[in-house]
Design a protein around this motif. Structure first.
Motif, short mmCIF file in Angstrom:
data_model
loop_
_atom_site.label_atom_id
_atom_site.label_comp_id
_atom_site.label_asym_id
_atom_site.label_seq_id
_atom_site.Cartn_x
_atom_site.Cartn_y
_atom_site.Cartn_z
N ASN A 17 0.81 -1.22 0.00
CA ASN A 17 0.00 0.00 0.00
C ASN A 17 0.84 1.27 0.00
O ASN A 17 0.30 2.36 -0.16
N ASP A 18 2.14 1.14 0.19
CA ASP A 18 3.01 2.32 0.26
C ASP A 18 3.43 2.78 -1.14
O ASP A 18 3.71 1.97 -2.02
N ASP A 19 3.47 4.10 -1.31
CA ASP A 19 3.96 4.68 -2.56
C ASP A 19 5.48 4.76 -2.56
O ASP A 19 6.11 4.88 -3.60
N ASN A 20 6.07 4.69 -1.38
CA ASN A 20 7.51 4.84 -1.22
C ASN A 20 8.14 3.46 -1.00
O ASN A 20 7.73 2.72 -0.12
N ASP A 21 9.14 3.12 -1.79
CA ASP A 21 9.80 1.82 -1.68
C ASP A 21 11.03 1.84 -0.78
O ASP A 21 11.74 0.85 -0.67
N ASP A 22 11.33 2.98 -0.16
CA ASP A 22 12.51 3.07 0.69
C ASP A 22 12.42 2.12 1.87
O ASP A 22 11.34 1.81 2.37
N ILE A 23 13.58 1.68 2.32
CA ILE A 23 13.69 0.86 3.52
C ILE A 23 14.16 1.79 4.63
O ILE A 23 15.26 2.33 4.57
N LEU A 24 13.30 2.01 5.60
CA LEU A 24 13.66 2.87 6.73
C LEU A 24 14.44 2.06 7.75
O LEU A 24 14.13 0.89 7.99
N VAL A 25 15.44 2.69 8.36
CA VAL A 25 16.27 2.02 9.36
C VAL A 25 16.33 2.90 10.60
O VAL A 25 16.60 4.09 10.51
N GLU A 26 16.06 2.28 11.75
CA GLU A 26 16.18 3.00 13.02
C GLU A 26 16.86 2.11 14.05
O GLU A 26 16.80 0.89 13.98
N PHE A 27 17.54 2.76 14.96
CA PHE A 27 18.18 2.07 16.07
C PHE A 27 17.32 2.32 17.30
O PHE A 27 17.19 3.47 17.74
N PRO A 28 16.71 1.27 17.86
CA PRO A 28 15.69 1.46 18.90
C PRO A 28 16.15 2.17 20.16
O PRO A 28 15.34 2.81 20.82
N ASN A 29 17.40 2.13 20.53
CA ASN A 29 17.82 2.78 21.77
C ASN A 29 18.68 4.02 21.55
O ASN A 29 19.24 4.56 22.49
N LEU A 30 18.78 4.47 20.32
CA LEU A 30 19.55 5.68 20.02
C LEU A 30 18.57 6.76 19.58
O LEU A 30 17.96 6.66 18.53
N ASP A 31 18.40 7.76 20.40
CA ASP A 31 17.41 8.81 20.16
C ASP A 31 17.60 9.49 18.82
O ASP A 31 18.70 9.94 18.49
N GLY A 32 16.53 9.59 18.08
CA GLY A 32 16.52 10.35 16.84
C GLY A 32 17.29 9.75 15.69
O GLY A 32 17.59 10.44 14.74
N THR A 33 17.62 8.48 15.77
CA THR A 33 18.40 7.88 14.68
C THR A 33 17.46 7.28 13.65
O THR A 33 16.65 6.42 13.94
N LEU A 34 17.58 7.76 12.44
CA LEU A 34 16.76 7.27 11.34
C LEU A 34 17.51 7.53 10.04
O LEU A 34 18.03 8.61 9.81
N THR A 35 17.59 6.51 9.23
CA THR A 35 18.17 6.65 7.90
C THR A 35 17.38 5.74 6.98
O THR A 35 16.42 5.09 7.40
N PHE A 36 17.75 5.68 5.72
CA PHE A 36 17.01 4.85 4.79
C PHE A 36 17.88 4.48 3.60
O PHE A 36 18.96 5.05 3.39
N GLY A 37 17.42 3.53 2.83
CA GLY A 37 18.08 3.15 1.59
C GLY A 37 17.05 2.65 0.60
O GLY A 37 15.95 2.25 0.98
N ASN A 38 17.41 2.65 -0.66
CA ASN A 38 16.51 2.16 -1.71
C ASN A 38 16.56 0.65 -1.86
O ASN A 38 15.62 0.05 -2.37
N THR A 39 17.67 0.05 -1.43
CA THR A 39 17.84 -1.40 -1.49
C THR A 39 18.31 -1.88 -0.12
O THR A 39 18.82 -1.08 0.67
N PRO A 40 18.18 -3.17 0.18
CA PRO A 40 18.70 -3.67 1.45
C PRO A 40 20.19 -3.38 1.64
O PRO A 40 20.62 -3.00 2.73
N LYS A 41 20.96 -3.53 0.58
CA LYS A 41 22.41 -3.28 0.67
C LYS A 41 22.69 -1.81 0.99
O LYS A 41 23.51 -1.50 1.85
N GLU A 42 21.99 -0.91 0.31
CA GLU A 42 22.19 0.51 0.56
C GLU A 42 21.72 0.89 1.97
O GLU A 42 22.38 1.67 2.66
#
Length: 101
Positions: A17-42
């Protein structure tokens, strides 16, 4: 000073259902950490770079590094997975010191 750190990262994959194919990445115990990639490797590459920078800055400013949560203590949603991200801060310290010097 410790050199090797391993932190769990939550990879959130887009569902149908998402229009965005990005893979979001967060570290659960590090405040405010969020990054993403277009592929699993990235996404993994960016997560590792983010974690290196985050931990290096904490160390540089004499802040305590958070203790990584145990993998089994992290609750995931259906479209999420955990990857363990390993970084070597000694390599980062050397790289930064060589750029400065």
């Amino acid at each position: 000073m410790k050199d090797i750190y391993i932190y769990p990262a939550i990879f959130s994959y887009a569902n149908d259902n998402d229009d965005n194919d990005d893979i979001l990445v967060e570290f659960p115990n590090l405040d405010g950490t969020l990054t993403f990639g277009n592929t699993p490797k990235e996404a993994h590459y960016k997560a590792k770079n983010y974690l290196e920078s985050y931990l290096y800055m904490l160390e540089k400013y004499a802040r305590a590094l958070p203790i990584p949560p145990k993998r089994n203590d992290i609750k995931l949603k259906e479209d999420q997975a955990i990857e363990m991200i390993k970084v070597n801060l000694n390599l980062i310290r050397n790289e930064i010191n060589n750029k400065v010097g």
